[in-house]
Write a protein that holds these residues in place. Sequence first.
Motif, short mmCIF file in Angstrom:
data_model
loop_
_atom_site.label_atom_id
_atom_site.label_comp_id
_atom_site.label_asym_id
_atom_site.label_seq_id
_atom_site.Cartn_x
_atom_site.Cartn_y
_atom_site.Cartn_z
N UNK A 80 0.84 -1.20 0.00
CA UNK A 80 0.00 0.00 0.00
C UNK A 80 0.88 1.25 0.00
N UNK A 81 1.92 1.23 0.81
CA UNK A 81 2.83 2.37 0.89
C UNK A 81 3.59 2.57 -0.42
N UNK A 82 4.02 1.48 -1.04
CA UNK A 82 4.72 1.54 -2.32
C UNK A 82 3.83 2.21 -3.37
N UNK A 83 2.57 1.78 -3.46
CA UNK A 83 1.64 2.32 -4.45
C UNK A 83 1.34 3.78 -4.17
N UNK A 84 1.09 4.11 -2.89
CA UNK A 84 0.77 5.49 -2.53
C UNK A 84 1.92 6.43 -2.85
N UNK A 85 3.13 6.01 -2.58
CA UNK A 85 4.30 6.85 -2.88
C UNK A 85 4.43 7.07 -4.39
N UNK A 86 4.23 6.01 -5.16
CA UNK A 86 4.34 6.15 -6.61
C UNK A 86 3.27 7.10 -7.15
N UNK A 87 2.04 6.96 -6.69
CA UNK A 87 0.97 7.83 -7.16
C UNK A 87 1.23 9.28 -6.77
N UNK A 94 -3.54 10.15 -3.45
CA UNK A 94 -4.30 8.94 -3.12
C UNK A 94 -4.93 9.03 -1.73
N UNK A 95 -6.02 8.29 -1.57
CA UNK A 95 -6.66 8.09 -0.26
C UNK A 95 -6.51 6.62 0.10
N UNK A 96 -5.86 6.34 1.23
CA UNK A 96 -5.74 4.97 1.72
C UNK A 96 -6.89 4.71 2.69
N UNK A 97 -7.64 3.65 2.44
CA UNK A 97 -8.73 3.25 3.33
C UNK A 97 -8.30 2.00 4.09
N UNK A 98 -8.26 2.09 5.41
CA UNK A 98 -7.83 0.97 6.24
C UNK A 98 -8.79 0.79 7.40
N UNK A 99 -8.89 -0.43 7.91
CA UNK A 99 -9.81 -0.71 9.01
C UNK A 99 -9.33 -0.10 10.32
#
Length: 386
Positions: A80-87, A94-99
Amino acid sequence: MEKLRKAVNEIAYTQHHAKLSHLQLSLIPVLFFASSLYKAALSLRRALYHSGLLKKHRLPVPVISVGNLTWGGNGKTPMVEFIANYLADSGISPLILTRGYAGGDEAKMLHRHFLGRPVKIGVGAKRAAVAASFFERYGYDDSCSIKLCHGQKVGSHLSSEKIGTVILDDGMQHWSLQRNLEIVMINGLTLWGNCHLIPRGPLREPLSALRRADVVVLHHADLVSEQNLEDTDLMLREVNKSVPVLFTKMDPCYFFHVGNATSRKHIGDLSNTIVLCVTAIGSANAFAKGIEKIGAFYVDRLEFSDHHKFLAKDIEMIKRRLRELEDRFSSKPVVIVTEKDYDRDPYIFKHLDPFEVLALCSELKIIPNRGCTEESFKKLLEEVCT
């Protein structure tokens, strides 16, 4: 309770009953019955979604799901962190949705890592509602495109706070949200254990669920033999012939002192040191193996169940082990913890003074595998987000 959790975990990842204790053997009928109930509930839930009685929500921006088939330790949060950094580097917020499960250690770590970055983190079980609240506050951009110029980062300072993509952390079983890309993480060291559904085994869904995957990621691939990697790759393709299979690893970056998260200690400083790894994560074995590769003289372990909250009695047990190591080697050992364990309670490990306690910071790296590379994965993300 901690002993029971460990016993159940050992059952889930043991192939042969001969290796189990009498206590564990006595638990199997109970776990088998519970797994049957879980399977029935899973089938009913799937049928309700397929029939339309339970609604799937579609968000106004692309959704990338990062999930897994088994409990814990599969590398979801690093991916998730890899993708968010790339975007973010590419001009998309990006918006990360986590429980925010079990105290929200992953969410706390993500907040710390993305401080000052154009990445938003929404915490809550009802993720469609959480996303809606963020869209209302920041707005959304449904016409985003990856803005890269000859591979250079251009998105460090976004002119708009509008959300361009949603990353669904631990999203594979979150069927109430539709997604544009399904990424399934697999722990290369443990795979799917005894192949039973939880709690008899570690599987959240049957292996046939891999047919829904757009990408499969075999995590900790650097700690797995070439033969096992090849066998696993073949097994995956029997279920999903066309799915790309990425290999990933955790690359250690630096340590920081638990008393000062902004401090930095070089990885090489651990060379020839006596180390006690204290972990409460799903991939404790991979973490310890990573410390061994760094070059520690001796690595001992104290492992607790995933998301365990450390108590005063645990600190006393850790101190006893440290004193034993000090007496054995005539050298003061160093305690190494994960970032997740640090973020769960940043203060508890200070009680181990005068022993040094360090948290290891690592980042996910993609290992090239038969045309599945970091560049090909980023190109796939680009196609999803444009």
